[in-house]
Design an enzyme around this catalytic site. Structure first.
Site, PDB file in Angstrom:
ATOM      1  N   ARG A  30     -41.506  19.302  -3.551  1.00 26.66           N
ATOM      2  CA  ARG A  30     -41.180  17.878  -3.576  1.00 26.66           C
ATOM      3  C   ARG A  30     -39.770  17.640  -4.075  1.00 26.66           C
ATOM      4  O   ARG A  30     -39.330  16.488  -4.143  1.00 26.66           O
ATOM      5  CB  ARG A  30     -42.152  17.176  -4.508  1.00 26.66           C
ATOM      6  CG  ARG A  30     -43.099  16.213  -3.803  1.00 26.66           C
ATOM      7  CD  ARG A  30     -44.049  15.726  -4.843  1.00 26.66           C
ATOM      8  NE  ARG A  30     -44.723  14.523  -4.563  1.00 26.66           N
ATOM      9  CZ  ARG A  30     -46.022  14.461  -4.234  1.00 26.66           C
ATOM     10  NH1 ARG A  30     -46.711  15.549  -4.047  1.00 26.66           N
ATOM     11  NH2 ARG A  30     -46.606  13.302  -4.109  1.00 26.66           N
ATOM     12  N   ARG A  38     -43.466   5.262  -6.508  1.00 23.37           N
ATOM     13  CA  ARG A  38     -43.648   6.557  -5.828  1.00 23.37           C
ATOM     14  C   ARG A  38     -42.796   6.640  -4.566  1.00 23.37           C
ATOM     15  O   ARG A  38     -42.255   7.701  -4.239  1.00 23.37           O
ATOM     16  CB  ARG A  38     -45.133   6.772  -5.479  1.00 23.37           C
ATOM     17  CG  ARG A  38     -45.973   7.092  -6.693  1.00 23.37           C
ATOM     18  CD  ARG A  38     -47.444   6.922  -6.417  1.00 23.37           C
ATOM     19  NE  ARG A  38     -48.006   7.904  -5.515  1.00 23.37           N
ATOM     20  CZ  ARG A  38     -49.143   7.734  -4.843  1.00 23.37           C
ATOM     21  NH1 ARG A  38     -49.830   6.614  -4.964  1.00 23.37           N
ATOM     22  NH2 ARG A  38     -49.599   8.680  -4.064  1.00 23.37           N
TER      23      ARG A  38
HETATM   24  P1  AMP Z   1     -50.116  13.473  -4.371  1.00 20.86           P
HETATM   25  O1  AMP Z   1     -51.597  13.490  -4.432  1.00 20.86           O
HETATM   26  O2  AMP Z   1     -49.541  14.628  -3.600  1.00 20.86           O
HETATM   27  O3  AMP Z   1     -49.561  12.142  -3.926  1.00 20.86           O
HETATM   28  O4  AMP Z   1     -49.595  13.688  -5.885  1.00 20.86           O
HETATM   29  C1  AMP Z   1     -49.949  12.783  -6.912  1.00 20.86           C
HETATM   30  C2  AMP Z   1     -48.975  12.906  -8.071  1.00 20.86           C
HETATM   31  O5  AMP Z   1     -49.012  14.250  -8.584  1.00 20.86           O
HETATM   32  C3  AMP Z   1     -47.513  12.679  -7.717  1.00 20.86           C
HETATM   33  O6  AMP Z   1     -47.167  11.298  -7.724  1.00 20.86           O
HETATM   34  C4  AMP Z   1     -46.811  13.448  -8.843  1.00 20.86           C
HETATM   35  O7  AMP Z   1     -46.865  12.731 -10.056  1.00 20.86           O
HETATM   36  C5  AMP Z   1     -47.716  14.662  -9.000  1.00 20.86           C
HETATM   37  N1  AMP Z   1     -47.268  15.784  -8.112  1.00 20.86           N
HETATM   38  C6  AMP Z   1     -47.957  16.306  -7.062  1.00 20.86           C
HETATM   39  N2  AMP Z   1     -47.267  17.317  -6.499  1.00 20.86           N
HETATM   40  C7  AMP Z   1     -46.119  17.438  -7.211  1.00 20.86           C
HETATM   41  C8  AMP Z   1     -44.986  18.292  -7.124  1.00 20.86           C
HETATM   42  N3  AMP Z   1     -44.869  19.231  -6.168  1.00 20.86           N
HETATM   43  N4  AMP Z   1     -43.998  18.134  -8.040  1.00 20.86           N
HETATM   44  C9  AMP Z   1     -44.090  17.203  -9.009  1.00 20.86           C
HETATM   45  N5  AMP Z   1     -45.110  16.341  -9.151  1.00 20.86           N
HETATM   46  C10 AMP Z   1     -46.134  16.462  -8.261  1.00 20.86           C
END
Ligand code: AMP
Length: 215
Positions: free
Chosen positions: A88, A171
């Site tokens: 990310r 986000r």
């Molecule tokens: P997601 O379900 O992929 O939208 O992830 C939910 C939250 O998890 C994100 O808004 C970040 O806070 C954290 N997160 C997930 N993947 C990452 C990553 N590769 N690097 C940093 N934070 C992450």
């Protein structure tokens, strides 16, 4: 085979990932799921990650990268993996490039799912998730048969803390600033394929399958 799913929150990465892993026999690795599980279990990682997640911020790279390295080394990943939500940041992408020789793997394709911003906000703020099995619903587009009850397991549906309007906007900003630079990063490596995620789920899946069958 190593496939990366890239795209803003709400682009439908999880939905497409489900189908891709079934069709191509890949292991699904979602850093978001791993972190949410850690938060639920109140592990040391979970306690460190929660505040960032609730605010719509990225969890610091150093907390995330080792999880992915260790997961990719598990024997079930030998046949291939699908990464959803990782990398990310450019730093995470560089880290991944350095880990690949260790596991004798290479990135085959980066699939970018693009969706218009208004649509993303509507999808995310309307999303409801089952607290038991994790199934996804939407208040408008995919409502359960009984209000707030999961069709699959009868669990209660809830709104993720980071799916509220304020956090969704944050986000999306974070995505623009920290994750969008990866588009150029992977374009330069000739690995990027862009998919129109505004279309119906089946149509998006067809675009993806057409790319993957060429690999
Ligand atoms: P997601 O379900 O992929 O939208 O992830 C939910 C939250 O998890 C994100 O808004 C970040 O806070 C954290 N997160 C997930 N993947 C990452 C990553 N590769 N690097 C940093 N934070 C992450």
């Amino acid at each position: 085979m190593l496939i990366i799913l890239l795209g803003p929150p709400g682009a439908g990465k999880g939905t497409q990932a489900d189908r891709i892993v079934k069709n191509h026999g890949l292991v699904y690795i979602s850093t978001g799921d791993i972190l949410r599980k850690a938060v639920k279990e109140e592990s040391s990682l979970g306690r460190k990650a929660q505040e960032f997640m609730d605010q719509g911020q990225l969890v610091p790279d150093n907390l995330v990268v080792e999880i992915v390295r260790e997961r990719l080394k598990e024997p079930d990943c030998l046949n291939g993996a699908l990464l959803d939500g990782f990398p990310r940041t450019v730093e995470q992408a560089v880290f991944l490039e350095n880990v690949l020789p260790e596991i004798e793997a290479a990135i085959d394709q980066v699939l970018l799912i693009e969706v218009e911003e208004n649509e993303l906000v509507e999808r995310l703020t309307g999303r409801r998730v089952c607290c038991d099995c994790g199934a996804n619903y939407h208040v408008k587009y995919k409502s359960p048969k009984v209000r707030n009850v999961c069709d699959q397991c009868g669990g209660d549906l809830y709104q993720r803390d980071d799916d509220t309007l304020t956090t969704v906007k944050e986000r999306l900003e974070v995505y623009k600033k920290q994750t969008e630079p990866l588009i150029e990063f992977y374009q330069e490596r000739d690995l990027l394929y862009t998919v129109d995620g505004n279309k119906e789920i089946d149509e998006v899946n067809e675009q993806i399958n057409n790319v993957l069958k060429e690999l």
